[in-house]
Design an enzyme around this catalytic site. Structure first.
Site, PDB file in Angstrom:
ATOM      1  N   HIS A  21      77.346 -17.898  13.426  1.00 51.88           N
ATOM      2  CA  HIS A  21      78.075 -17.652  14.683  1.00 51.88           C
ATOM      3  C   HIS A  21      77.434 -16.487  15.438  1.00 51.88           C
ATOM      4  CE1 HIS A  21      81.757 -19.287  12.375  1.00 51.88           C
ATOM      5  NE2 HIS A  21      81.526 -20.168  13.321  1.00 51.88           N
ATOM      6  N   LYS A  45      92.392 -28.081  10.779  1.00 51.69           N
ATOM      7  CA  LYS A  45      92.009 -27.125   9.726  1.00 51.69           C
ATOM      8  C   LYS A  45      93.174 -26.246   9.307  1.00 51.69           C
ATOM      9  CE  LYS A  45      87.115 -26.762  10.984  1.00 51.69           C
ATOM     10  NZ  LYS A  45      86.102 -25.948  11.653  1.00 51.69           N
ATOM     11  N   ARG A  94      74.123 -27.829  14.636  1.00 47.73           N
ATOM     12  CA  ARG A  94      73.245 -27.634  13.490  1.00 47.73           C
ATOM     13  C   ARG A  94      72.483 -28.918  13.175  1.00 47.73           C
ATOM     14  NH1 ARG A  94      78.366 -25.302  10.541  1.00 47.73           N
ATOM     15  NH2 ARG A  94      78.990 -27.197  11.592  1.00 47.73           N
ATOM     16  N   SER A 132      81.492 -21.891   7.998  1.00 50.14           N
ATOM     17  CA  SER A 132      82.560 -21.085   7.397  1.00 50.14           C
ATOM     18  C   SER A 132      83.088 -21.785   6.143  1.00 50.14           C
ATOM     19  CB  SER A 132      83.711 -20.905   8.388  1.00 50.14           C
ATOM     20  OG  SER A 132      83.256 -20.265   9.551  1.00 50.14           O
TER      21      SER A 132
HETATM   22  O1  PNS Z   1      85.106 -24.114  14.743  1.00 52.68           O
HETATM   23  P1  PNS Z   1      85.773 -25.419  15.060  1.00 52.68           P
HETATM   24  O2  PNS Z   1      86.979 -25.620  14.158  1.00 52.68           O
HETATM   25  O3  PNS Z   1      84.818 -26.582  15.036  1.00 52.68           O
HETATM   26  O4  PNS Z   1      86.323 -25.306  16.570  1.00 52.68           O
HETATM   27  C1  PNS Z   1      87.096 -26.340  17.146  1.00 52.68           C
HETATM   28  C2  PNS Z   1      87.914 -25.785  18.321  1.00 52.68           C
HETATM   29  C3  PNS Z   1      88.826 -24.661  17.849  1.00 52.68           C
HETATM   30  C4  PNS Z   1      86.968 -25.274  19.392  1.00 52.68           C
HETATM   31  C5  PNS Z   1      88.763 -26.965  18.912  1.00 52.68           C
HETATM   32  O5  PNS Z   1      89.624 -27.465  17.920  1.00 52.68           O
HETATM   33  C6  PNS Z   1      89.555 -26.542  20.150  1.00 52.68           C
HETATM   34  O6  PNS Z   1      89.020 -26.501  21.242  1.00 52.68           O
HETATM   35  N1  PNS Z   1      90.864 -26.221  19.958  1.00 52.68           N
HETATM   36  C7  PNS Z   1      91.733 -25.775  21.033  1.00 52.68           C
HETATM   37  C8  PNS Z   1      92.655 -26.899  21.503  1.00 52.68           C
HETATM   38  C9  PNS Z   1      91.906 -27.846  22.415  1.00 52.68           C
HETATM   39  O7  PNS Z   1      91.476 -27.503  23.504  1.00 52.68           O
HETATM   40  N2  PNS Z   1      91.771 -29.098  21.958  1.00 52.68           N
HETATM   41  C10 PNS Z   1      91.074 -30.130  22.681  1.00 52.68           C
HETATM   42  C11 PNS Z   1      89.604 -30.103  22.363  1.00 52.68           C
HETATM   43  S1  PNS Z   1      88.792 -31.512  23.092  1.00 52.68           S
END
Ligand code: PNS
Length: 163
Positions: A21, A45, A94, A132
Site C-alpha cells: 500500500h 471482509k 498486482r 493484507s
Molecule cells: O482493500 P479492499 O477490501 O479491496 O477495498 C475495497 C473497498 C473498501 C474499496 C470497496 O469495498 C469499497 O469501495 N467500499 C465502500 C462502499 C462502496 O462504495 N461500494 C461500492 C463499490 S463499487
C-alpha cells in the site's frame, strides 16, 4: 514529474496497511498534489483490526509523506470522493486475477459518479504478491512478516496474536 493539482483518493480496507500500500501511495503522491488513503468498509471482509486501529496504523505509515492525508469514511467510495474533492481513484493492480473485480468496481463507481476516473497503478515487483490477508495468514501461522509491514504494524500484529 510536474504534479497535477488534483486530489486522488486511494480506497481500501487497509487491514492492516502493508508496504505494498505504501508503495502505491508514494507513487500516487508523485503524480497528484494530494492523496487521500481512505479506509472504507468492504462488506465482504471481516477485519482483524478496528477502524480506529487501522487509521492509526495508516497515519503512522504516511506521517512523513507530504500531501498524504489518511481518513476513514463510512459510506460509498463515490461519496468519500465528493467529500474530499477527489476526482481520481487509485487502485493497485498486482496480478491479472485482480482485474475482474477492479473493473467491476471502476465501472460501478463511474456509473454512480461520471466525473470520477479510476487509475490503476502497479506496485514494485517485490510487493506484487503482497496482500493484507497474506500478511495475517503468514503471521498467524508463525511466519516472519517484518519485510512486509511497518514496525508499528508488526508490533500491533504481535499484540493481536498474543505473541
Ligand atoms: O482493500 P479492499 O477490501 O479491496 O477495498 C475495497 C473497498 C473498501 C474499496 C470497496 O469495498 C469499497 O469501495 N467500499 C465502500 C462502499 C462502496 O462504495 N461500494 C461500492 C463499490 S463499487
Amino acid at each position: 514529474m510536474t504534479k497535477k493539482k488534483i486530489t486522488a483518493i486511494y480506497p481500501g480496507s487497509f487491514d492492516p496497511v502493508t508496504n505494498g500500500h505504501i508503495d502505491i501511495i508514494k507513487r500516487s503522491i508523485k503524480i497528484f498534489s494530494k492523496v487521500i488513503p481512505a479506509i472504507l468498509v468492504n462488506p465482504e471482509k471481516k477485519p482483524l483490526f478496528t477502524v480506529e486501529e487501522r487509521l492509526y496504523l495508516l497515519k503512522d505509515a504516511c506521517k512523513d509523506l507530504e500531501g498524504v492525508e489518511p481518513v476513514f469514511f463510512d459510506g460509498l467510495l463515490v461519496d468519500a470522493a465528493k467529500k474530499y474533492g477527489a476526482t481520481v481513484v487509485i487502485r493497485g493492480i498486482r496480478a491479472v486475477s485482480d482485474y475482474e473485480y477492479e473493473l467491476q468496481m471502476a465501472l460501478m463507481n463511474r456509473s454512480l459518479y461520471e466525473e470520477l476516473e479510476t487509475l490503476f497503478l502497479v506496485p514494485a515487483q517485490e510487493y506484487s504478491f503482497l496482500s493484507s490477508r497474506l500478511v495475517k495468514d503468514v503471521y498467524g501461522a508463525g511466519g516472519d512478516i517484518k519485510n512486509f509491514v511497518t514496525p508499528l504494524v508488526a508490533e500491533k500484529l504481535r499484540e493481536k496474536f498474543n505473541r
